[in-house]
Enzyme design. Structure first.
Site: not given
Ligand code: NAD
Ligand code: GLY
Length: 372
Positions: A127, A149, A191, A233, A243, A247, A251, A254, A258, A272
């Site tokens: 939990r 998030k 971003e 942020k 949100e 917040r 987006n 997005h 998306h 993304h």
């Molecule tokens: P990712 O985590 O898939 O990383 C992209 C690629 O780069 C992967 O293959 C990873 O293994 C590789 N990688 C990561 N760091 C590396 C490094 N330093 N050197 C070499 N390779 C590396 O993608 P991302 O773009 O970081 O994240 C996308 C995800 O984030 C999506 O699922 C999206 O929904 C989520 N997201 C979440 C929020 C949130 O607020 N929680 C906000 C925006 C996006």
């Molecule tokens: N990436 C959008 C948020 O964190 O609210």
């Protein structure tokens, strides 16, 4: 000797407040930072196979140097597929099999995929246990690691299963961006641009001058850009953690992005950040059509993204169908009872939330983008 540029930003959320530390060389200081934050509590490392190959041993050496035992590790395959229910179940069972207790702290080492998955594991195991974000992509350093998030994807859409769960600390080592593939770096840059477009025209002007330095790996430019995004942020999250209001401005781009990403198949033609880049141009285009935004601002945004290697229109090799995209947008978790909600703009740096945008207007904007 010149001191390395670094910065520390506080996310103010009462007794859940935490620091974001940004700078080069931070993995070497990780052990000390972790110890300052959680003392000798047991740790579990969650990472993906790509990132672990580059940085697991650095993390372990740094923890050891601070007198912390090397933690057991859960490694998931790299890529969005690891934000699945099956991947979550497998990781959760493995962590439980390790004998986790409420004092255990998860270290999430990787991009947004690892951060979202590890954060959701932390939110749900027993939990709720604590976690620390160690983002290694530009996207994760400016966005996903901050704000709590966490979540995974469903067959019905992205991030539909999740929870708000704040980390105890975020450590963003800009040196890790050196090994990031250029496509991923540019996707993260989308971003970065988003923060200028949604609320800070001076930051966008700074990016016009220094954006290339950020992409090319200039340490000072990277720290300034990442810290500026995190500061923006942090302030939005402190004011509206769940949100209910502002917040949602995060987006920007997005809703379109998306839908495009989903229709092109996750992990396929668009990642993304690329979806967000196209989506921001579409949001500016729609804002111009609805009479909110000067066309010159749309042209500036388009030119900036293009000149930094980002896509500004949907890829030609995917046969997008406008109605399918609109259905995706109506199914987005930001939509309310199927009504289309968008972040629109009065200009660069002036975003606002528009509820109930007419589907006919969105269709025109989509048709325009698909014909571009
Ligand atoms: P990712 O985590 O898939 O990383 C992209 C690629 O780069 C992967 O293959 C990873 O293994 C590789 N990688 C990561 N760091 C590396 C490094 N330093 N050197 C070499 N390779 C590396 O993608 P991302 O773009 O970081 O994240 C996308 C995800 O984030 C999506 O699922 C999206 O929904 C989520 N997201 C979440 C929020 C949130 O607020 N929680 C906000 C925006 C996006
Ligand atoms: N990436 C959008 C948020 O964190 O609210």
């Amino acid at each position: 000797m010149n001191s390395l540029p670094s910065d520390r930003i506080r996310v103010g959320l009462d007794n859940r407040s935490y620091d974001i530390v940004v700078g080069p060389g931070l993995l070497a200081r990780l052990g000390t930072l972790v110890k300052e934050t959680v003392g000798d509590r047991p740790l579990i490392l969650v990472s993906d196979t790509n990132v672990a190959a580059f940085y697991r041993s650095k993390v372990e050496s740094s923890l050891s140097a601070a007198g912390i035992a090397i933690p057991p590790a859960i490694l998931v395959p790299a890529g969005e597929e690891s934000k699945s229910l099956s991947s979550y179940a497998q990781a959760a069972e493995s962590i439980l099999a390790m004998g986790v207790d409420r004092k255990t702290v998860i270290l999430a080492l990787g991009g947004g995929v690892v951060g979202d998955l590890a954060g959701f594991l932390a939110a749900t195991l027993l939990r709720g246990i604590d976690f620390i974000q160690i983002p290694t992509t530009l996207l994760a350093q400016v966005d996903s690691s901050v704000g709590g998030k966490t979540g995974i994807d469903s067959a019905h859409g992205k991030n539909l299963i999740g929870s708000f769960h704040q980390p105890l600390l975020v450590v963003a080592d800009t040196d890790t961006l050196v090994t990031l593939p250029s496509r991923e770096l540019k996707a993260g840059y989308a971003e970065v641009v988003k923060y200028g477009l949604l609320g800070d025209s001076d930051f966008f002007a700074w990016l016009d001058e220094h954006g290339s330095a950020v992409i090319e790996g200039d340490p000072e430019a990277q720290v300034y850009a990442i810290a500026s995004c995190c500061r923006a942020k942090a302030s939005i999250v402190a004011a509206d953690e769940r949100e209910g209001g502002q917040r949602a401005l995060l987006n920007l781009g997005h809703t379109f992005g998306h839908a495009l990403e989903a229709e092109s198949g996750f992990g396929g033609a668009l990642n993304h950040g690329e979806g967000v880049s196209i989506g921001m141009v579409m949001a500016f285009d729609l804002s111009v059509r609805l009479g909110h935004c000067p066309v010159n601002d749309l042209m500036r945004v388009r030119a900036h993204l293009l000149s930094h290697g980002l896509p500004v229109s949907p890829p030609r090799n995917v046969a997008f169908e406008p109605h399918a995209l609109i259905r995706r947008m109506q199914g987005d978790k930001k939509a309310e009872r199927g009504r289309l909600t968008f972040v629109l703009v009065n200009g660069i740096g002036q975003a606002f939330v528009a509820k109930d945008v007419a589907a006919s207007e969105v269709e025109i904007a989509l048709a325009h983008a698909l014909a571009a």
